[in-house]
Enzyme design. Structure first.
Site, PDB file in Angstrom:
ATOM      1  N   HIS A 189     -10.761  -3.974   2.659  1.00  0.00           N
ATOM      2  CA  HIS A 189     -10.755  -3.708   4.095  1.00  0.00           C
ATOM      3  C   HIS A 189     -11.664  -2.554   4.501  1.00  0.00           C
ATOM      4  CE1 HIS A 189      -8.161  -0.844   2.250  1.00  0.00           C
ATOM      5  NE2 HIS A 189      -8.091  -0.160   3.367  1.00  0.00           N
ATOM      6  N   ASP A 190     -12.240  -1.845   3.530  1.00  0.00           N
ATOM      7  CA  ASP A 190     -13.135  -0.722   3.843  1.00  0.00           C
ATOM      8  C   ASP A 190     -14.598  -1.084   3.612  1.00  0.00           C
ATOM      9  OD1 ASP A 190     -10.982   0.953   4.386  1.00  0.00           O
ATOM     10  OD2 ASP A 190     -10.876   1.704   2.329  1.00  0.00           O
TER      11      ASP A 190
ATOM     12  N   ASP B 238      -3.162   4.568  -2.200  1.00  0.00           N
ATOM     13  CA  ASP B 238      -4.247   5.039  -1.340  1.00  0.00           C
ATOM     14  C   ASP B 238      -4.695   6.447  -1.737  1.00  0.00           C
ATOM     15  OD1 ASP B 238      -5.659   4.477   1.292  1.00  0.00           O
ATOM     16  OD2 ASP B 238      -4.708   6.380   1.802  1.00  0.00           O
TER      17      ASP B 238
ATOM     18  N   ASP C  71       0.852  -1.183   0.000  1.00  0.00           N
ATOM     19  CA  ASP C  71       0.000   0.000   0.000  1.00  0.00           C
ATOM     20  C   ASP C  71       0.888   1.233   0.000  1.00  0.00           C
ATOM     21  OD1 ASP C  71      -2.747   1.206   0.535  1.00  0.00           O
ATOM     22  OD2 ASP C  71      -3.057  -0.868   1.159  1.00  0.00           O
TER      23      ASP C  71
ATOM     24  N   GLU D 248      -6.610   4.084  -5.774  1.00  0.00           N
ATOM     25  CA  GLU D 248      -7.934   4.213  -5.171  1.00  0.00           C
ATOM     26  C   GLU D 248      -8.419   5.625  -5.482  1.00  0.00           C
ATOM     27  OE1 GLU D 248      -9.985   4.001  -0.761  1.00  0.00           O
ATOM     28  OE2 GLU D 248      -8.205   5.190  -1.130  1.00  0.00           O
TER      29      GLU D 248
END
Ligand code: NOJ
Length: 575
Positions: free
Chosen positions: A339-340, A207, A100, A265
């Protein structure tokens, strides 16, 4: 048609969120050696690349998305040597690994921020975004504008040392870096990217990749929610004036020097805007995540204002994602969990009545769509959302906790608070990020085989029924089905990974039928029928052809050519 076959287009990527993946040293927290111990399992599943969520040094205010040192490892997760072993362990097995890249903000414990906050004339003052307070009519100090944080309340935090506010679009401890400052950008490239490329990392999931360029007016955001003061700032913070210049620079100066992949993202985008990030000719990123499918039924500015969805909404979402790259040189992604997000079998399937069957249907959908496929830890066994009976105290995520607190502050004294609260808890039970963050259920041993001691977050009560070990031993399990359809995806890779997508029954609110096609007579087409309802429905092919069934989630004793049982999924190859 010539297909531009590329490793990162064809890969199946598996996301590991380290804190909840596998604990190897009995401290109740997942770690890198734990992840290493599962590499053969992942290889057997059909995984080509691992995406490791932040494992960097961090005070963990936002579970590692608040990094205090890009070049070190969170001691709970292991050491730099463990990380090297993981990288090498992937490579030895012919797999790759991406990390990430969290560079919109650092932790407030990062050395850069400590310097920046120390005085107005510190050389790193301008590496973060500092503004003077605003004062209201009564002379009370207020944040510089009305932007809201993604984690509730204002997006600004007051710092007494210099009597100024710093911007932090997420948690208090996540100050936004100032990308306008060239020296700061160069430091990011060296510390967060180059350092890891040199150690063999094969790319990054980037991210909040659309947030680096803020509108420099820092004007108030338009009012979206009349019932609150702080407002979503996306119009002034997303896809800002210099965002593409920054991505191009990062590509030119760093990424282009290595054979690596990037996936960004980027939320809140028109198609034209989104294409700018991923058009191959523009040299920015390889692909981005589009949120259409996972946000179905949500207010994108506030997912806890849940609205509900119909199958046609979901079809629209999948079509938007699939058509995104049509006729362009861009590439895209396929995913339904991370994960969100909540667990897909609860949110989109029917985890209560048709757990395995709807999980297999979602696996069929995912493995037949165009783009690079991402699977989230536990998705392959159909991990579910947390039980509704659990108290809010079991939820650990800052996003959920802050939202609940703000809600309580606002409505806590209302007569009908209990009723309001129950409604919110229903939505939290459906949408919270916590659902993806409970420990992975490896076996029916205590704590789901995740750890030998009580984990940092409670294991879902259903670990005795839903776990890796039992599914490995059951030839009809969801896990075995994933293995099978992932293989099928590779067997017909031109069709599934690169082919075009067309819906045949848009108006149908129960069944989702589509064809995958290549504009080339040499290739067969695929016909996919998904009954996304609890009802049995008649089945008759909507086009002519010679149908060969290559995947189906119905038991052999219930299979009937002419009907689709509840949540039945079929894939035919048209010969
Ligand atoms: C997006 C990440 O996926 C999320 O988990 C995190 O809270 C924010 N960015 C802030 O880094």
């Amino acid at each position: 048609m010539t297909i531009d076959h590329t490793w990162w287009k064809e890969a199946t990527i598996y996301q590991i969120w380290p804190a909840s993946y596998k604990d190897s040293n009995g401290d109740g927290i997942g770690d890198i050696p734990g992840a290493i111990s599962t590499l053969d399992y992942l290889k057997d599943l059909g995984i080509d690349i691992i995406w490791l969520s932040p494992m960097y040094k961090s005070p963990m205010e936002d579970m590692g998305y608040d990094i205090s040192d890009y070049q070190d490892i969170n001691p709970d997760f292991g050491t730099l040597q463990d990380m090297q072993d993981l990288i090498d362990g992937c490579h030895k097995r012919g797999m790759k690994i991406i990390c990430d890249l969290v560079i919109n903000h650092t932790s407030d414990q990062h050395a850069w921020f400590k310097e920046s906050r120390s005085s107005l004339d510190n050389p790193k003052r301008d590496w973060y975004i500092w503004k003077k307070p605003r004062y209201d009519a009564d002379g009370n100090r207020q944040p510089p504008n009305n932007w809201s944080s993604y984690f509730s309340g204002s997006a600004w935090t007051y710092d007494e040392t210099t009597d100024e506010y710093y911007l932090r679009l997420f948690a208090n401890g996540q100050p936004d870096l100032n990308w306008e400052n060239e020296e700061c950008r160069q430091a990011i490239y060296d510390s967060a990217l180059k350092f890891w490329f040199e150690r063999g990392v094969d790319g990054f999931r980037i991210d909040t990749a659309g947030l680096y360029s803020k509108d420099q007016s820092f004007a108030d955001a338009p009012i979206v929610f009349k019932d609150q003061y702080y407002q979503p700032s996306s119009k002034l913070t997303h896809n800002g004036p210099r965002i593409h210049e920054f991505h191009k620079e990062m590509f030119k100066k760093v990424t282009s020097n290595y054979d690596v992949m990037t996936v960004g993202e980027v939320g809140r985008c028109t198609r034209d805007e989104a294409l700018k990030y991923v058009s191959a000719a523009r040299n920015e990123m390889n692909m981005i995540f589009l949120f259409d499918a996972i946000e179905v039924g949500c207010n994108p500015d506030d997912k806890f204002r849940y609205q509900g969805w119909k199958l046609t909404d979901f079809k629209d979402a999948i079509r938007n994602q699939s058509d995104f790259i049509k006729g362009t040189d861009a590439w895209s992604t396929v995913f339904i969990e991370n994960h969100d997000q909540p667990r897909c079998v609860t949110r989109l399937g029917n985890a209560k009545k048709f757990h395995d069957k709807s999980g297999k249907l979602l696996a069929t959908l995912q493995t037949t769509l165009t783009g690079t496929l991402f699977i989230y830890q536990g998705q392959e066994i159909g991990m579910t959302n947390l039980p509704r009976s659990w108290s809010i105290d079991e939820y650990k995520d800052i996003n959920t906790i802050n939202y609940y607190k703000a809600f309580k502050e606002k409505f806590g004294n209302d007569k009908d608070f209990e009723e309001k609260e129950a409604k919110l808890l229903d939505v939290i039970n459906l949408m919270a990020r916590d659902h993806a963050r409970s420990p992975v259920q490896w076996s029916d041993a205590k704590y789901g085989g995740f750890s030998t001691v009580e984990p940092w977050m409670r294991v879902n009560d259903n670990y005795d029924k839903i776990n890796v070990e039992s599914q490995l031993n059951d030839p009809d399990s969801l896990l075995k089905f994933y293995q099978k359809v992932l293989k099928l995806r590779k067997e017909y890779k031109d069709l599934f990974i690169y082919g075009s997508f067309e819906i045949l029954d848009y108006e149908n609110e129960k069944v989702f039928t589509y064809v995958k096609e290549l504009p080339d007579a040499k290739h067969p087409n695929a016909y996919v029928a998904l009954n996304m309802s609890d009802d049995q429905v008649d089945f008759k092919p909507l086009i002519e052809g010679k149908f060969k069934l290559v995947a189906c989630n119905a038991d052999s004793d219930e299979f009937d050519e002419k009907v689709l049982t509840p949540w039945e999924a079929r894939v035919y190859i048209l010969e």
